[in-house]
Design a protein around this motif. Structure first.
Motif, short mmCIF file in Angstrom:
data_model
loop_
_atom_site.label_atom_id
_atom_site.label_comp_id
_atom_site.label_asym_id
_atom_site.label_seq_id
_atom_site.Cartn_x
_atom_site.Cartn_y
_atom_site.Cartn_z
N GLU A 3 3.93 0.08 14.38
CA GLU A 3 4.87 1.03 13.79
C GLU A 3 5.39 0.52 12.46
OE1 GLU A 3 7.88 1.74 16.67
OE2 GLU A 3 6.60 2.96 17.99
N GLU A 6 2.64 0.98 9.86
CA GLU A 6 2.50 2.38 9.47
C GLU A 6 3.63 2.81 8.53
OE1 GLU A 6 2.38 4.33 13.22
OE2 GLU A 6 0.21 4.10 13.47
N LYS A 7 4.83 2.34 8.83
CA LYS A 7 5.98 2.65 7.98
C LYS A 7 5.80 2.04 6.59
CE LYS A 7 11.03 2.25 7.76
NZ LYS A 7 12.25 1.75 8.46
N CYS A 8 5.29 0.82 6.58
CA CYS A 8 5.07 0.11 5.32
C CYS A 8 4.03 0.83 4.46
CB CYS A 8 4.62 -1.32 5.60
SG CYS A 8 4.74 -2.42 4.19
N VAL A 9 2.96 1.29 5.10
CA VAL A 9 1.90 2.01 4.38
C VAL A 9 2.46 3.31 3.78
CG1 VAL A 9 -0.27 3.26 4.63
CG2 VAL A 9 -0.01 1.00 5.65
N LYS A 10 3.28 4.03 4.54
CA LYS A 10 3.88 5.26 4.03
C LYS A 10 4.75 5.00 2.81
CE LYS A 10 3.92 7.83 8.40
NZ LYS A 10 4.76 8.44 9.45
N LEU A 11 5.51 3.91 2.86
CA LEU A 11 6.37 3.56 1.72
C LEU A 11 5.55 3.15 0.51
CD1 LEU A 11 9.21 1.58 3.55
CD2 LEU A 11 9.41 3.79 2.41
N HIS A 13 2.59 4.36 -0.26
CA HIS A 13 2.12 5.62 -0.84
C HIS A 13 3.23 6.31 -1.62
CE1 HIS A 13 -1.96 6.48 0.87
NE2 HIS A 13 -1.61 5.48 1.67
N LYS A 14 4.45 6.20 -1.12
CA LYS A 14 5.58 6.88 -1.75
C LYS A 14 5.98 6.20 -3.06
CE LYS A 14 10.33 8.37 -0.82
NZ LYS A 14 11.43 8.40 0.19
N LEU A 42 -6.40 1.72 3.98
CA LEU A 42 -5.10 2.33 4.26
C LEU A 42 -4.32 2.63 2.99
CD1 LEU A 42 -3.91 0.00 7.18
CD2 LEU A 42 -5.07 2.20 7.37
N PRO A 44 -3.57 3.78 -1.12
CA PRO A 44 -3.95 4.87 -2.03
C PRO A 44 -5.13 4.47 -2.91
CG PRO A 44 -1.57 4.49 -2.06
CD PRO A 44 -2.17 3.36 -1.30
N LEU A 219 4.36 -3.87 -0.93
CA LEU A 219 5.54 -3.01 -1.05
C LEU A 219 6.59 -3.65 -1.96
CD1 LEU A 219 6.99 -0.44 -0.13
CD2 LEU A 219 7.84 -1.71 1.86
#
Length: 353
Positions: A3, A6-11, A13-14, A42, A44, A219
């Motif tokens: 989890e 996954e949170k780190c990957v989303k950040l 991308h953001k 994973l 971008p 990140l």
């Protein structure tokens, strides 16, 4: 853990800006983590992770191996690490010399080499010492103790920060951030990396070696880029202290002096290697045996290791990759070690031929 990743990957991308971002690491273990865990898939498309000169075996110049070969052919027992014996020199490797009758011993530490000298007092034992700041302190500690008279050292130690500074001068790489090796920083601390943000405005993060460590380091770099706030962040704070390992630094200062040395695939890098100080010259194989090596060949015809080592070419774009050059039959140094970028790509990358 999943989890958090996954949170780190989303950040990531953001936070990633619209322009292409290149981040370089300088550690074979980091490349293992990145490629084996499939981290690039994973991320971008406009975020590129480059592998720099982080494999200690790969960057040993052919000249140093040629020196070891000369000593081996002269009847000396050469003691070194397992990966090192397979790295090609100008013509052959230490493994080839061993097959031809030279006495090459694989050891796991400098202490093993000293035990060989104690076991064979009538033989000359030469420890071919390679590695970065992480392995140099073990030799320094043994030198202070006073090794046997039939023991000597052929040094080929390399220092990471000077190589990173040289990388900064390769203009067409356009790196936006550095991931620094946590194990090196454990020894030398965070201060030797401060020149990157201070002189070059380069975002810099010291990272551990788990997949989540690397994702967090990316990140942290993106936050520095977004805020235009270059500095040295320490993701690996559970192990790395700002001052590093003071005792290890002290023994290295006692035994070694820095010298301008060659890196395979890079060339001469100012003050990027360790030589024994004059008071330990009786154990310096170069001075003890006056080795007459003048010309060596670092990169064999057709090999692209010099481009792979500085992150300018992914291994699978070398025409020899996976064909003439494999881990079982390495043509270039980057395919030998488990820390070599070509070796790692061959074993784990989805882009393997």
């Amino acid at each position: 853990m999943k989890e958090k990743a996954e949170k780190c990957v989303k950040l990531i991308h953001k936070l990633l800006p619209e322009f292409k971002v290149k981040i370089m690491h300088v550690c074979g273990t980091h490349e293992q983590t990145i490629t084996r865990a499939g981290l690039r898939a994973l991320l971008p498309e406009n975020l590129e992770l480059l592998a720099g000169p982080g494999c200690p075996v790969c960057v040993v110049p052919a000249h140093d191996i040629d020196e070891a070969l000369f000593l081996a052919k002269d009847g000396k027992i050469i003691a070194t690490y397992g990966d090192m014996i397979r790295v090609p020199a100008s013509e052959i490797s230490l493994a080839d010399a061993n097959a031809e009758g030279a006495n090459i011993k694989i050891v796991y530490s400098v202490n093993d080499a000293i035990k060989l000298a104690q076991k064979y007092p009538n033989e000359e034992i030469v420890f071919f010492g390679i590695g970065f700041e992480t392995t140099a302190p073990t030799l320094a500690a043994e030198m202070i103790k006073g090794p046997p008279e039939n023991f000597s050292v052929l040094t080929s130690y390399r220092l990471i920060p000077p190589a990173m500074e040289l990388i900064m001068g390769i203009g067409d790489l356009h790196i936006e951030g550095f991931i620094c090796p946590g194990h090196v920083a454990t020894v030398i601390g965070t201060k030797p990396f401060q020149f990157l943000p201070e002189l070059y405005s380069m975002p810099t993060v010291i990272s551990g070696f788990e997949p989540l460590d690397v994702l967090l380091a990316i990140l942290m770099l993106l936050k520095q880029i977004r805020n235009n706030d270059p500095k040295v962040d320490n993701e690996y704070s559970r192990t790395v202290a700002d001052e590093g390992n003071i005792r290890a630094q002290e023994v290295m200062k006692t035994v070694f002096e820095t010298a301008t040395v060659r890196w395979r695939g890079i060339g001469r890098v100012p003050l990027s290697g360790y030589h024994l100080k004059e008071e330990y010259s009786d154990y310096d194989a170069r001075k003890k045996y006056n080795i007459p090596i003048e010309h060596s060949i670092d990169i064999r015809p057709g090999c692209s290791c010099h481009l792979v080592i500085i992150g300018k070419l992914p291994p699978d774009q070398c025409p020899l990759f996976g064909e003439e050059c494999t881990p079982n039959h390495p043509y270039g140094p980057c395919m030998v070690s488990h820390e070599g970028t070509c070796n790692i790509f061959y074993r784990y990358s989805a882009r393997r031929k």
